[in-house]
Scaffold this motif. Structure first.
Motif, PDB file in Angstrom:
ATOM      1  N   GLY A  77       0.793  -1.231   0.000  1.00 24.53           N
ATOM      2  CA  GLY A  77       0.000   0.000   0.000  1.00 24.53           C
ATOM      3  C   GLY A  77       0.821   1.275   0.000  1.00 24.53           C
ATOM      4  O   GLY A  77       0.269   2.368  -0.017  1.00 24.53           O
ATOM      5  N   THR A  78       2.162   1.137   0.006  1.00 26.34           N
ATOM      6  CA  THR A  78       2.993   2.343  -0.075  1.00 26.34           C
ATOM      7  C   THR A  78       3.203   2.705  -1.548  1.00 26.34           C
ATOM      8  O   THR A  78       2.939   1.907  -2.453  1.00 26.34           O
ATOM      9  N   ILE A  79       3.691   3.905  -1.782  1.00 30.25           N
ATOM     10  CA  ILE A  79       3.809   4.409  -3.151  1.00 30.25           C
ATOM     11  C   ILE A  79       5.247   4.799  -3.489  1.00 30.25           C
ATOM     12  O   ILE A  79       6.090   4.962  -2.601  1.00 30.25           O
ATOM     13  N   PHE A  80       5.484   4.953  -4.771  1.00 25.30           N
ATOM     14  CA  PHE A  80       6.703   5.615  -5.235  1.00 25.30           C
ATOM     15  C   PHE A  80       6.402   7.105  -5.180  1.00 25.30           C
ATOM     16  O   PHE A  80       5.654   7.622  -6.007  1.00 25.30           O
ATOM     17  N   HIS A  81       6.940   7.768  -4.171  1.00 24.82           N
ATOM     18  CA  HIS A  81       6.567   9.158  -3.931  1.00 24.82           C
ATOM     19  C   HIS A  81       7.556  10.175  -4.502  1.00 24.82           C
ATOM     20  O   HIS A  81       7.300  11.379  -4.461  1.00 24.82           O
ATOM     21  N   ARG A  82       8.664   9.697  -5.039  1.00 20.51           N
ATOM     22  CA  ARG A  82       9.661  10.598  -5.621  1.00 20.51           C
ATOM     23  C   ARG A  82      10.267   9.925  -6.850  1.00 20.51           C
ATOM     24  O   ARG A  82      10.948   8.910  -6.735  1.00 20.51           O
ATOM     25  N   VAL A  83       9.991  10.494  -8.010  1.00 22.79           N
ATOM     26  CA  VAL A  83      10.438   9.907  -9.268  1.00 22.79           C
ATOM     27  C   VAL A  83      11.154  10.975 -10.084  1.00 22.79           C
ATOM     28  O   VAL A  83      10.555  11.983 -10.474  1.00 22.79           O
ATOM     29  N   ILE A  84      12.435  10.751 -10.313  1.00 26.73           N
ATOM     30  CA  ILE A  84      13.229  11.714 -11.080  1.00 26.73           C
ATOM     31  C   ILE A  84      13.953  10.960 -12.190  1.00 26.73           C
ATOM     32  O   ILE A  84      14.922  10.228 -11.931  1.00 26.73           O
ATOM     33  N   ASP A  85      13.472  11.115 -13.412  1.00 31.03           N
ATOM     34  CA  ASP A  85      14.111  10.476 -14.558  1.00 31.03           C
ATOM     35  C   ASP A  85      15.529  11.028 -14.697  1.00 31.03           C
ATOM     36  O   ASP A  85      15.764  12.225 -14.546  1.00 31.03           O
ATOM     37  N   GLY A  86      16.476  10.142 -14.933  1.00 34.49           N
ATOM     38  CA  GLY A  86      17.868  10.562 -14.978  1.00 34.49           C
ATOM     39  C   GLY A  86      18.535  10.544 -13.624  1.00 34.49           C
ATOM     40  O   GLY A  86      19.719  10.908 -13.495  1.00 34.49           O
ATOM     41  N   PHE A  87      17.812  10.047 -12.600  1.00 30.72           N
ATOM     42  CA  PHE A  87      18.373   9.987 -11.256  1.00 30.72           C
ATOM     43  C   PHE A  87      17.931   8.697 -10.547  1.00 30.72           C
ATOM     44  O   PHE A  87      18.656   7.710 -10.527  1.00 30.72           O
ATOM     45  N   MET A  88      16.718   8.672  -9.973  1.00 26.32           N
ATOM     46  CA  MET A  88      16.262   7.498  -9.237  1.00 26.32           C
ATOM     47  C   MET A  88      14.761   7.547  -8.993  1.00 26.32           C
ATOM     48  O   MET A  88      14.121   8.573  -9.224  1.00 26.32           O
ATOM     49  N   ILE A  89      14.206   6.404  -8.528  1.00 29.42           N
ATOM     50  CA  ILE A  89      12.806   6.335  -8.112  1.00 29.42           C
ATOM     51  C   ILE A  89      12.788   5.854  -6.662  1.00 29.42           C
ATOM     52  O   ILE A  89      13.474   4.910  -6.307  1.00 29.42           O
ATOM     53  N   GLN A  90      12.015   6.547  -5.817  1.00 28.52           N
ATOM     54  CA  GLN A  90      12.054   6.304  -4.365  1.00 28.52           C
ATOM     55  C   GLN A  90      10.693   5.882  -3.836  1.00 28.52           C
ATOM     56  O   GLN A  90       9.651   6.381  -4.268  1.00 28.52           O
ATOM     57  N   ALA A  91      10.707   4.962  -2.865  1.00 25.12           N
ATOM     58  CA  ALA A  91       9.453   4.417  -2.326  1.00 25.12           C
ATOM     59  C   ALA A  91       9.643   3.962  -0.890  1.00 25.12           C
ATOM     60  O   ALA A  91      10.721   4.063  -0.313  1.00 25.12           O
ATOM     61  N   GLY A  92       8.520   3.457  -0.321  1.00 18.19           N
ATOM     62  CA  GLY A  92       8.596   2.765   0.962  1.00 18.19           C
ATOM     63  C   GLY A  92       8.180   3.524   2.200  1.00 18.19           C
ATOM     64  O   GLY A  92       8.200   2.965   3.294  1.00 18.19           O
ATOM     65  N   GLY A  93       7.777   4.788   2.059  1.00 15.06           N
ATOM     66  CA  GLY A  93       7.491   5.553   3.265  1.00 15.06           C
ATOM     67  C   GLY A  93       6.084   6.079   3.431  1.00 15.06           C
ATOM     68  O   GLY A  93       5.666   6.389   4.546  1.00 15.06           O
ATOM     69  N   TYR A  94       5.333   6.183   2.304  1.00 22.90           N
ATOM     70  CA  TYR A  94       4.040   6.856   2.362  1.00 22.90           C
ATOM     71  C   TYR A  94       2.940   6.049   1.681  1.00 22.90           C
ATOM     72  O   TYR A  94       3.183   5.310   0.732  1.00 22.90           O
ATOM     73  N   ASP A 179       4.617  15.802 -10.568  1.00 23.48           N
ATOM     74  CA  ASP A 179       4.309  17.183 -10.202  1.00 23.48           C
ATOM     75  C   ASP A 179       4.753  17.392  -8.761  1.00 23.48           C
ATOM     76  O   ASP A 179       5.210  16.458  -8.097  1.00 23.48           O
ATOM     77  N   ASP A 180       4.611  18.610  -8.270  1.00 23.68           N
ATOM     78  CA  ASP A 180       4.892  18.907  -6.873  1.00 23.68           C
ATOM     79  C   ASP A 180       3.569  19.037  -6.131  1.00 23.68           C
ATOM     80  O   ASP A 180       2.608  19.607  -6.644  1.00 23.68           O
ATOM     81  N   LYS A 181       3.524  18.479  -4.921  1.00 16.62           N
ATOM     82  CA  LYS A 181       2.295  18.489  -4.134  1.00 16.62           C
ATOM     83  C   LYS A 181       2.657  18.667  -2.672  1.00 16.62           C
ATOM     84  O   LYS A 181       3.120  17.732  -2.016  1.00 16.62           O
ATOM     85  N   GLY A 182       2.456  19.886  -2.153  1.00 17.18           N
ATOM     86  CA  GLY A 182       2.816  20.156  -0.768  1.00 17.18           C
ATOM     87  C   GLY A 182       4.307  19.981  -0.557  1.00 17.18           C
ATOM     88  O   GLY A 182       5.123  20.550  -1.277  1.00 17.18           O
ATOM     89  N   ILE A 183       4.663  19.138   0.413  1.00 16.76           N
ATOM     90  CA  ILE A 183       6.080  18.902   0.703  1.00 16.76           C
ATOM     91  C   ILE A 183       6.709  17.908  -0.269  1.00 16.76           C
ATOM     92  O   ILE A 183       7.920  17.696  -0.245  1.00 16.76           O
ATOM     93  N   PHE A 184       5.899  17.307  -1.127  1.00 17.89           N
ATOM     94  CA  PHE A 184       6.390  16.276  -2.039  1.00 17.89           C
ATOM     95  C   PHE A 184       6.790  16.886  -3.378  1.00 17.89           C
ATOM     96  O   PHE A 184       6.001  17.547  -4.043  1.00 17.89           O
TER      97      PHE A 184
END
Length: 208
Positions: A77-94, A179-184
């Motif tokens: 139920g967690t998401i990939f909350h930070r995705v930057i092409d050319g860098f990395m994809i991050q998940a596991g916290g939200y 996109d950007d959403k609040g602190i994300f």
């Protein structure tokens, strides 16, 4: 005569019992189960399956930490909350509604283990404190040599595994609209959800 036969029967019975217990004692102990040095974890996502192979030899603390979250069901139920092409994809916290999930005590950095932040490697995310990693992780989508020990902060980021199946899923995720959403920052517009995370009983073949 009867007494002699009775004594002999008792003796043979006693001897048989002693012999049997001796045989049991002499039986070889069951082989000690050796932990798999490269366990694999299946991450099923809304974009497809990603299989990670973990390196317990080089990153034992980070692997044990990650597996504890997998086995507890934390990642479901967690998401990939930070995705930057050319860098990395991050998940596991939200979660999908951007609520943070409770975590366990942080794990110490193992960034000096020799593993590199190369394409499709998986590493522990952290704050500015090198020993602050908990549940969040990221998958490198390019060779991020700047994240290797010692990095820019003298520590770098701990790599503890790699993608061995589903590289095309990683590639699909890195290219989604964000996109950007609040602190994300750089959060996918359409949530990419980890629907399950499980340790594979039968590992997938790995091509070297």
């Amino acid at each position: 005569m009867q007494d002699t036969k009775t004594l002999l029967a008792k003796f043979m019975s006693l001897f048989a019992g002693v012999a049997l217990s001796g045989a049991v004692a002499a039986a070889p102990a069951a082989a000690t189960r050796v932990p798999n040095p490269t366990p694999q974890v299946s991450l099923k996502t809304t974009e497809g399956e990603i299989v990670l192979e973990l390196n317990q030899e080089k990153a034992p603390k980070s692997v044990a930490n990650f597996l504890s979250y997998v086995k507890s069901g934390h990642y479901k139920g967690t998401i990939f909350h930070r995705v930057i092409d050319g860098f990395m994809i991050q998940a596991g916290g939200y979660t999908v509604d951007l609520k943070s999930k409770p975590t366990k005590p942080p794990v110490v950095s193992e960034s000096q283990n020799g593993l590199k932040n190369e394409t499709y490697s998986v590493a522990m995310a952290r704050t500015g404190d090198p020993n602050s990693a908990t549940a969040q992780f990221f998958i490198n989508v390019v060779d991020n040599t700047g994240l290797d020990y010692p990095g820019q902060d003298g520590y770098g980021y701990t790599v503890f595994g790699k993608v061995v199946k589903g590289q095309e899923v990683v590639d699909k995720i890195k290219g989604v609209l964000v996109d950007d959403k609040g602190i994300f920052m750089n959060i996918p517009v359409k949530p990419i959800v980890i629907t399950s995370a499980t340790v594979l009983k039968t590992p997938v073949p790995v091509t070297q």
